[in-house]
Design a protein around this motif. Structure first.
Motif, mmCIF file in Angstrom:
data_model
loop_
_atom_site.group_PDB
_atom_site.id
_atom_site.type_symbol
_atom_site.label_atom_id
_atom_site.label_comp_id
_atom_site.label_asym_id
_atom_site.label_seq_id
_atom_site.Cartn_x
_atom_site.Cartn_y
_atom_site.Cartn_z
ATOM 1 N N ASP A 64 0.849 -1.183 0.000
ATOM 2 C CA ASP A 64 0.000 0.000 0.000
ATOM 3 C C ASP A 64 0.887 1.237 0.000
ATOM 4 O OD1 ASP A 64 -1.773 2.038 0.468
ATOM 5 O OD2 ASP A 64 -2.371 1.370 2.467
ATOM 6 N N MET A 77 -9.585 10.379 -2.799
ATOM 7 C CA MET A 77 -8.138 10.397 -2.594
ATOM 8 C C MET A 77 -7.374 9.877 -3.800
ATOM 9 S SD MET A 77 -5.966 9.001 0.703
ATOM 10 C CE MET A 77 -6.683 10.233 1.814
ATOM 11 N N GLU A 88 -12.548 5.829 0.099
ATOM 12 C CA GLU A 88 -11.817 7.089 -0.089
ATOM 13 C C GLU A 88 -11.631 7.378 -1.574
ATOM 14 O OE1 GLU A 88 -10.961 9.232 2.108
ATOM 15 O OE2 GLU A 88 -10.844 8.231 4.047
ATOM 16 N N GLU A 123 -3.838 14.005 1.908
ATOM 17 C CA GLU A 123 -5.016 13.875 2.766
ATOM 18 C C GLU A 123 -5.857 15.153 2.746
ATOM 19 O OE1 GLU A 123 -5.443 11.388 6.838
ATOM 20 O OE2 GLU A 123 -4.242 13.204 6.999
ATOM 21 N N LEU A 167 0.147 4.390 -0.020
ATOM 22 C CA LEU A 167 -0.277 5.485 0.840
ATOM 23 C C LEU A 167 0.215 5.278 2.267
ATOM 24 C CD1 LEU A 167 -1.891 8.109 0.491
ATOM 25 C CD2 LEU A 167 -3.851 6.915 1.450
ATOM 26 N N ARG A 214 -11.941 1.519 1.816
ATOM 27 C CA ARG A 214 -12.199 2.579 2.790
ATOM 28 C C ARG A 214 -13.193 3.615 2.264
ATOM 29 N NH1 ARG A 214 -6.061 4.165 4.055
ATOM 30 N NH2 ARG A 214 -7.068 6.193 4.263
ATOM 31 N N LEU A 269 -7.771 1.872 -0.810
ATOM 32 C CA LEU A 269 -8.544 3.115 -0.803
ATOM 33 C C LEU A 269 -10.013 2.831 -1.105
ATOM 34 C CD1 LEU A 269 -6.143 5.616 -2.639
ATOM 35 C CD2 LEU A 269 -6.717 5.561 -0.206
ATOM 36 N N THR A 307 -2.802 -0.428 -3.604
ATOM 37 C CA THR A 307 -3.163 0.882 -3.058
ATOM 38 C C THR A 307 -4.584 1.258 -3.449
ATOM 39 O OG1 THR A 307 -0.852 1.571 -3.219
ATOM 40 C CG2 THR A 307 -2.492 3.309 -2.930
ATOM 41 N N LYS A 340 -16.060 10.864 -0.184
ATOM 42 C CA LYS A 340 -16.112 9.720 0.724
ATOM 43 C C LYS A 340 -17.412 8.947 0.509
ATOM 44 C CE LYS A 340 -13.285 11.552 4.541
ATOM 45 N NZ LYS A 340 -12.311 10.438 4.609
#
Length: 354
Positions: free
Chosen positions: A51, A277, A274, A68, A53, A272, A269, A265, A78
């Motif tokens: 990962d 991101m 995300e 971030e 990140l 999550r 993400l 990665t 999100k």
């Protein structure tokens, strides 16, 4: 400031864009697997990736904080599942996918599973990928999208050093260079950007999330609709400058096994939620060169923004029927020009679920 290059070299940006393309260009991943399965030797799938990140957070906290902060500023950045509501219609749902077979991706979160189970209609980007005959027909309909139809070859567009790097990369994949000499660079790049384990799973018949959703929906009697055709998606990729695609191809070859890190990665993400991101991370891995920024902007406009507008327009009549579960690549959702905002502009109340 240290760059992410300390973790994944300059080539990572191009491959991030290519992997993004595979997650945006639904049909291309199937096309790549179809072609690669016929030309490469069998190889032991190994997708052990790191990962990036998490590594960035450990090795360069300042750069991590910048990514971030930028991600936090992305509208609707999100969440994967969104509820669409409009007076006079049954509620529908918009869900962000990754076009992968990894079980971490293909296992729906509980709220998404509930929305999917209750839907009367399931919508994906293109239904062409559900049928190999349709895939072959799409490929044959406009051969110039995939192959050079004049005297051009891949090697004729490369320097001797880059041609050698390309051939070395092809040899590592078990692909004789002569068999792909006339192939357009974005098709070959897609073949190289897919991790070996993903190619193996798809070649063995495991469905990516979108096809899994559509196939199971069809089997259970739900209506299944598509928003684009395979040719639409290939045209979008083909419209980007040839120079960009050739650079992408060479850099992807140089990246080698690090493609596994990029893939890991993106999955982390995605799990999550995300989605906002992705692009801040992509931009962080490359120095601020003007040509690279221009290439990034063209990529984003062509592969995301323009297609979002088409998807939203085509989804309108389907959503009007109500009780729809619409599943498209997650990177189509966030941002001021993302689908969440597009549906708000179309009169829907759009709220994140869970």
């Amino acid at each position: 400031m240290k760059r992410v290059i300390a973790i994944a070299d300059r080539a990572a940006l191009v491959s991030l864009k290519l992997l993004a393309a595979l997650n945006l260009l639904f049909f291309l991943s199937f096309l790549a697997v179809l072609l690669l399965a016929g030309r490469a030797h069998a190889e032991a799938p190994n997708c052990a990736g790191t990962d990036l990140l998490t590594a960035l957070e450990k090795n360069d906290p300042a750069a991590f904080k910048k990514v971030e902060t930028e991600a936090a500023a992305v509208p609707n950045g999100k969440g994967l599942l969104w509820k669409l509501e409009k007076a006079g219609e049954e509620p529908s749902y918009l869900f962000g996918t990754m076009h992968m077979t990894d079980t971490r991706v293909t296992t729906l979160p509980a709220a998404a599973q509930k929305a999917y189970d209750g839907a009367g209609t399931v919508v994906i980007e293109t239904t062409d990928a559900m049928d190999k005959a349709k895939m072959m027909a799409a490929m044959a309909s406009e051969p110039g999208l995939m192959m050079f139809t004049d005297n051009t070859t891949l090697s004729s567009l490369l320097s001797p050093d880059d041609a050698a790097a390309l051939n070395k990369g092809l040899d590592a994949r078990g692909i004789p260079p002569g068999t792909v000499a006339k192939m357009k660079p974005w098709i070959l790049s897609a073949m190289m950007a897919l991790p070996a384990c993903e190619v193996a799973r798809q070649s063995a018949g495991e469905p990516v999330l979108d096809v899994k959703l559509a196939s199971e929906a069809k089997a259970s009697g739900k209506d299944v609709e598509g928003l684009e055709t395979a040719v639409d998606q290939l045209r979008a990729m083909a419209s980007l400058p040839l120079e960009f695609h050739m650079k992408s191809l060479v850099e992807t070859m140089k990246l080698g096994d690090k493609v596994n890190d990029v893939n890991e990665t993106m999955i982390v993400l995605y799990q999550r939620g995300e989605v906002g991101m992705f692009w801040p991370l992509f931009k962080a891995v490359l120095p601020d060169a003007a040509d690279d920024q221009a290439g990034y902007a063209a990529f984003e406009q062509t592969m995301i923004t323009s297609r979002n507008k088409v998807m939203a327009a085509h989804a309108g009549p389907i959503l009007a029927k109500g009780n729809v579960f619409m599943a498209v690549g997650a990177m189509h959702l966030p941002g001021p020009e993302g689908l969440v905002e597009d549906f708000r502009k179309a009169g829907y109340s759009v709220t994140a679920v869970n």
